[in-house]
Write a protein that holds these residues in place. Structure first.
Motif, PDB file in Angstrom:
ATOM      1  N   PRO A   3      54.123  19.881 -32.740  1.00  0.00           N
ATOM      2  CA  PRO A   3      54.221  20.990 -32.594  1.00  0.00           C
ATOM      3  C   PRO A   3      55.462  21.498 -32.330  1.00  0.00           C
ATOM      4  O   PRO A   3      56.508  20.918 -31.786  1.00  0.00           O
ATOM      5  N   PHE A   4      56.233  22.611 -32.798  1.00  0.00           N
ATOM      6  CA  PHE A   4      57.318  23.219 -32.493  1.00  0.00           C
ATOM      7  C   PHE A   4      57.513  23.995 -31.263  1.00  0.00           C
ATOM      8  O   PHE A   4      56.458  24.489 -30.980  1.00  0.00           O
ATOM      9  N   PHE A   5      58.381  23.623 -30.176  1.00  0.00           N
ATOM     10  CA  PHE A   5      58.186  24.090 -29.142  1.00  0.00           C
ATOM     11  C   PHE A   5      58.292  25.556 -28.674  1.00  0.00           C
ATOM     12  O   PHE A   5      57.643  26.005 -27.943  1.00  0.00           O
ATOM     13  N   LEU A   6      58.998  26.284 -29.778  1.00  0.00           N
ATOM     14  CA  LEU A   6      59.019  27.776 -29.531  1.00  0.00           C
ATOM     15  C   LEU A   6      57.604  28.500 -30.136  1.00  0.00           C
ATOM     16  O   LEU A   6      57.472  29.607 -29.735  1.00  0.00           O
ATOM     17  N   TYR A   7      57.302  27.652 -31.070  1.00  0.00           N
ATOM     18  CA  TYR A   7      56.001  28.256 -31.677  1.00  0.00           C
ATOM     19  C   TYR A   7      55.071  27.216 -32.179  1.00  0.00           C
ATOM     20  O   TYR A   7      55.322  26.661 -33.431  1.00  0.00           O
ATOM     21  N   LEU A  57      46.238  47.838 -27.564  1.00  0.00           N
ATOM     22  CA  LEU A  57      47.399  47.849 -26.963  1.00  0.00           C
ATOM     23  C   LEU A  57      48.199  46.415 -27.420  1.00  0.00           C
ATOM     24  O   LEU A  57      47.753  45.244 -27.158  1.00  0.00           O
ATOM     25  N   PHE A  58      49.512  46.652 -27.876  1.00  0.00           N
ATOM     26  CA  PHE A  58      50.363  45.754 -28.354  1.00  0.00           C
ATOM     27  C   PHE A  58      51.448  45.715 -28.114  1.00  0.00           C
ATOM     28  O   PHE A  58      52.510  46.465 -28.901  1.00  0.00           O
ATOM     29  N   PRO A  59      52.070  45.302 -27.089  1.00  0.00           N
ATOM     30  CA  PRO A  59      53.563  45.673 -26.601  1.00  0.00           C
ATOM     31  C   PRO A  59      54.619  44.656 -26.958  1.00  0.00           C
ATOM     32  O   PRO A  59      55.756  44.777 -26.696  1.00  0.00           O
ATOM     33  N   SER A  60      54.197  43.865 -27.904  1.00  0.00           N
ATOM     34  CA  SER A  60      55.204  42.484 -28.493  1.00  0.00           C
ATOM     35  C   SER A  60      56.461  43.209 -29.074  1.00  0.00           C
ATOM     36  O   SER A  60      56.336  44.344 -30.030  1.00  0.00           O
ATOM     37  N   PRO A  61      57.522  42.889 -28.793  1.00  0.00           N
ATOM     38  CA  PRO A  61      58.985  43.464 -29.618  1.00  0.00           C
ATOM     39  C   PRO A  61      59.425  42.655 -30.380  1.00  0.00           C
ATOM     40  O   PRO A  61      60.516  42.878 -30.966  1.00  0.00           O
ATOM     41  N   THR A  62      58.701  41.412 -30.910  1.00  0.00           N
ATOM     42  CA  THR A  62      59.298  40.587 -31.801  1.00  0.00           C
ATOM     43  C   THR A  62      58.682  40.483 -33.074  1.00  0.00           C
ATOM     44  O   THR A  62      59.026  39.453 -33.721  1.00  0.00           O
ATOM     45  N   GLU A  63      57.945  41.388 -33.628  1.00  0.00           N
ATOM     46  CA  GLU A  63      57.260  41.102 -34.980  1.00  0.00           C
ATOM     47  C   GLU A  63      58.074  41.677 -35.779  1.00  0.00           C
ATOM     48  O   GLU A  63      58.749  42.457 -35.871  1.00  0.00           O
ATOM     49  N   THR A  64      57.972  40.697 -36.903  1.00  0.00           N
ATOM     50  CA  THR A  64      58.462  41.156 -38.462  1.00  0.00           C
ATOM     51  C   THR A  64      57.558  42.258 -39.175  1.00  0.00           C
ATOM     52  O   THR A  64      57.923  43.044 -39.924  1.00  0.00           O
ATOM     53  N   ARG A 113      64.871  36.179 -31.463  1.00  0.00           N
ATOM     54  CA  ARG A 113      64.532  36.917 -30.586  1.00  0.00           C
ATOM     55  C   ARG A 113      63.666  36.207 -29.395  1.00  0.00           C
ATOM     56  O   ARG A 113      63.188  36.761 -28.230  1.00  0.00           O
ATOM     57  N   TYR A 114      62.959  35.209 -29.575  1.00  0.00           N
ATOM     58  CA  TYR A 114      62.208  34.448 -29.083  1.00  0.00           C
ATOM     59  C   TYR A 114      63.004  33.425 -27.916  1.00  0.00           C
ATOM     60  O   TYR A 114      62.711  33.363 -26.912  1.00  0.00           O
TER      61      TYR A 114
END
Length: 393
Positions: free
Chosen positions: A61-65, A283-290, A123-124
């Motif tokens: 697994p990749f630690f960020l994702y 409700l979806f507050p994520s600021p990192t979506e492409t 952004r992560y």
């Protein structure tokens, strides 16, 4: 055309990139276009069926994702498979080990190379306290995509951001996301669903679906809902579908703030569709979506959306037209948006109708038809000199 796809995430992993690439490969096979996917073995919990169209490799697994796996491929195995397949184009979908192998083979054999850009990994970093890596990461991302004839991005906002970084706009193309409206629709047995989970007394269901991780700002959703429940609707319930590294801390936050939160954990279809359709607000507050596939899924299920006013979600959600957009990280703003939708039934109805209309226009086949036509044209074009350049580091 014979297309080889290199990716660090693929079905049966459950995330937007994996599902999109699976649909893309299925579309190609349905049209008798040879396609071979090179992907890591999935997490132990997922056991894929053997497929002649997918080459698998041991991975970590990749630690960020964690949904993206770091493959440990055998280059000899990859080379033999590619020589046997004889690709006329290579598509690299993620910028890790598998993608690097694809780039190397394309360069060595002078095969047209394209990429798809799915995730704002830069952004992560702040959410994991390693923002010092941003410049280093962008140097690598710039280099990784430098020889690609085209880079396909999921939204116009992502295209603009990469253009501002100095990437050649002529090499950037929007490859948007579609929705299967047979799977995602507004029909649900709400009473039965709520009774099954002991939520019969809930007057207003606020729903979140996605990974429970720092970069998704789910803590902001909890804080916003806590204020909404306390000041506006005591009988409201927050339901969260998903899993991830923030699960335990979010449960503690919910207890601390006295929030009526119901954690479903990982939720598959068709139950996921039932929750979308049975909820009063997504409700979806994520600021990192492409892009934000879940926003389109919610719309297709007839659920009004409240989201962050940044990133790819804003290409789907038009503020006060088919949803509400709030300042990222501002729990008070998200609370106010929940209150507006709770008190204004006519606004909810307008958003539902417009969201449904938008989702019905997002046909996967039409989207893939356009992408295929672009690739077939690209395949016969002479290679151009790269003009992706470094601008901020």
């Amino acid at each position: 055309m014979r297309l080889a796809i290199f990716t660090d995430t693929f079905a049966p992993e459950i995330n937007g990139v994996a599902r999109t690439l699976e649909r893309w490969s299925d579309y190609l096979h349905a049209r008798n276009i040879p396609c071979l996917v090179f992907a890591p073995d999935p997490a132990a919990a997922a056991s894929p069926e053997a497929s002649p169209f997918v080459e698998r490799f041991v991975s970590l697994p990749f630690f960020l994702y964690p949904e993206c796996r770091l493959a440990l491929p055998n280059p000899l195995h990859v080379r033999r498979a590619l020589h046997a397949f004889r690709p006329t184009m290579i598509h690299v979908a993620t910028p890790f080990n598998m993608g690097l192998l694809g780039i190397r083979y394309a360069r060595k054999h002078r095969i047209p190379l394209v990429a798809s850009y799915h995730t704002h990994f830069d952004r992560y970093l702040a959410f994991y306290n390693i923002q010092w890596m941003v410049k280093m990461l962008w140097r690598y991302i710039d280099w990784f995509h430098a020889d690609c004839r085209y880079v396909f991005v999921p939204s116009a906002s992502t295209l603009r951001e990469l253009k501002e970084r100095g990437w050649d706009e002529k090499r950037l193309e929007v490859w948007t996301r579609g929705i299967d409206t047979k799977a995602y629709h507004p029909n649900a047995d709400k009473a039965r669903l709520l009774a099954k989970h002991g939520l019969e007394r809930s007057k207003f269901i606020v729903f979140y679906a996605g990974r429970l991780a720092p970069e998704k700002n789910v803590n902001v959703a909890l804080s916003a809902f806590a204020k909404f429940q306390r000041d506006v609707c005591p009988e409201a319930t927050l339901v969260l579908a998903g899993d991830g590294p923030s699960m335990d801390s979010l449960k503690l936050q919910a207890l601390r703030e006295g929030v009526s939160a119901h954690f479903l954990g990982f939720t598959a279809m068709p139950e996921l569709q039932q929750w979308y359709a049975a909820s009063d607000v997504f409700l979806f507050p994520s600021p990192t979506e492409t892009f934000g596939n879940v926003v389109l899924e919610a719309m297709a299920c007839g659920t009004p959306v409240v989201c962050a006013d940044t990133g790819g979600v804003t290409d789907t959600v038009r503020h006060e037209w088919n949803g509400l957009c709030c300042e990222q990280g501002n729990a008070d703003a998200f609370c106010d948006a929940l209150e507006r939708l709770y008190r204004d039934e006519s606004m909810r109805s307008r958003f539902i109708a417009r969201g449904l209309a938008h989702s019905l226009r997002q046909s996967w086949d039409a989207i893939f038809d356009e992408l295929l036509a672009k690739l077939q044209t690209t395949e016969i074009q002479p290679a151009a000199r790269s003009s992706i350049r470094h601008t901020r580091g």
